[in-house]
Design an enzyme around this catalytic site. Sequence first.
Site, short mmCIF file in Angstrom:
data_model
loop_
_atom_site.label_atom_id
_atom_site.label_comp_id
_atom_site.label_asym_id
_atom_site.label_seq_id
_atom_site.Cartn_x
_atom_site.Cartn_y
_atom_site.Cartn_z
N GLU A 1 20.14 110.52 -4.91
CA GLU A 1 19.59 111.56 -4.04
C GLU A 1 18.08 111.36 -3.85
O GLU A 1 17.55 111.61 -2.76
CB GLU A 1 19.91 112.94 -4.61
N GLU B 1 28.85 112.71 -9.71
CA GLU B 1 28.79 114.08 -10.24
C GLU B 1 30.16 114.73 -10.40
O GLU B 1 30.39 115.50 -11.33
CB GLU B 1 27.91 114.97 -9.34
#
Length: 719
Positions: A116, A138
């Site tokens: 990210e 995740e």
Amino acid sequence: MKTIKYQLANGIATLTFDEPDSPVNTMCAQWQQDMTAVTAQVLKDKAGIKGIILASAKSTFFAGADLKAVMRLTPADAQTAYAEIELLKKNFRTLETLGVPVVSCLNGAALGGGWEVALVGHHRIAVDDKKIQFGLPEVTLGLLPGASGVTKMTRHLGLLAAQPYLLEGKLFGPREALEIGLVHALVDTPDKLQEEALAWITSSQGDPLNAQHPWEAKDYKIPGGTPANPKIAMALSVAPAMLKKQTRGLYPAPEAILACMVEGAQVDMETALRIESRYLARLMTGANAKAMINTFFFNMNAIKSGQSRPGGVPRYKPARVGLLGAGMMGAGIAYVQAGKGISTVLRDVSQDKADAGKAHSAKLTQARVDKGRMSAPDQTALLSRIQATDKVTDLAGCDLIIEAVFERRDLKAKVTQEAEPLLADGGFFASNTSTLPIGSLATASARPEKFIGIHFFSPVDKMKLVEIIRGKETDDETVARAFDYVQALGKIPIVVNDSRGFYTSRTFGTFVMEGAAMLSEGIPAAAIENAGIQCGMPVGPLAVLDETALSLSVHVLDQTRADFVAEGMVYQATPGELLVERMVKELDRKGRATGGGFYDYPPEKGAKKSLWPELKSLFEKPDTVWSIIDLKDRLLYRQAVETARCLHENVLTSVHDANIGSIFGIGFPAWTGGAMQFIYGMGTETFFRRADELARQYGAGFDLSPGVKATIKNHQPAY
């Protein structure tokens, strides 16, 4: 700033991530503070900046979130967590909408929050190295990529193409990233990243399109379309049902990710990011994420780093390993070993049987060759490493010999005494037994200190776990070498102490026998099987008994009775064991391999199995009162209680071995984080109360002695 070095020179602002006293960069609290500070500095220097470079001083780019901090969160922290996520993304948005080109220089792995961070860059340059991994895993930890990962990957790839990377946590390397447009250029070595970044910034001056993400353009359209597109709408209409079929409603993260993708695709960027933050805050402060982070990150890393391995012993990999018995287990071990470059001697009583064992490897490798996953020369090389033989003398010079013969003590003693003298100097001997105590098998060994249990699971090529069993006389060097051998195979080792059934077989037995006991009480077989599926077990207990063979369970029961008699005791069989014994000895239902057990197996290809109709008349009682909640709790609590007993009795010595062993060895539901985390996740007192209720209603299998309760509390992890 302590974790970010800021330099402004010749119009280029370089942000170098360098967390002190850490091998990797993480989104720790200090980094988040520094990110706010460095963003403010960039805004202050805006007039003098013509480009921004994001770089790392570590060997990797960025590792992701501070998971210990996540473990400390409670539902009451949701609002604070939401505010922190929003602030971080505000900083990201400030940098990427400044109006100057931003370049991410990816010198190594960028996973989770690290990817990210990389996505802040309008232009991403990576080192062309196959070992480097990118991605958003995740979901495997019960989280979603909430620092703009869901929103940006959906806008980059589209609602359908982004799903494997978000819903499955699929990782990818620099080459794949280049092919799908997530990386824009590759360089040969890390030292060329800066030069390439500066060149791109220089060439981008005056072109506003290079100073923004694609979705900032007014005419931007999500690849494939939004949910309003009929094709997308059709695919999305079935997606939740397909997802629910996979998760059984037990894993909130994939459902939250899908909802976040679809909702975010229908609104502007700022709203989409806010939706993402809300979903992440809910997951971060929930029980499921903690359970999965605890086990799949912290516990798994504890095993990988060798916390269960005795220290002071040099790393080891055997060059030549002998296998006694070329049946399903021996053949499977041979295939895995040869695939890791280990010379293998596969010995059985006849050459035909040995050759059949080697043929298993030929079959598995041919399937890989046919699918383009293996080259023909690599197949030839793998098969050449397996020597199939009926001559015991061919085992001479092996560093390790593993017996994988039938579960009969006299047979195991015979092959041990026959093969052990052929070991190379310093070699050791192992048994692949799944139930027989290692101490009793070691009595056949001339060197019991070099005798150990190495329990593989079937099918060996697919099952990741290997249970290493230390006998009373097994020395540290042998345990360490067995541990290293298992890791060399790419498997996950857990180390347990000797006892009947060790950890996995003993606890697995409680699951299947609790199911059989339910049937003996008159509970419908279909309800029992559905309870197993609903609580997250791979299959119901009766189906498992069929697959593993009811006759094998009865053989183990007979062996246990004989062992007790030899020790001057009488073994009291459980209601489940007595029912299984009746199925085999009275009703001649021995399991799938012999045509039927609790299920019937139609001979027609593709026909589905079905529960044996006679179970209804033989066992079910219409007046038996039952609830699905009790059935599910009995199946999970029975295994958790047995795991806690193993920890108390020192069969298990760590919580990480218990959690990983229960999930990868016996299929304990991953959503719980494992058998011990199942206890800690709900709170020890809550678990104690419910276990006591079940003990009063369903027997001693759920009893928790004061000592076991104390052990549970003493081993509770703290973050």
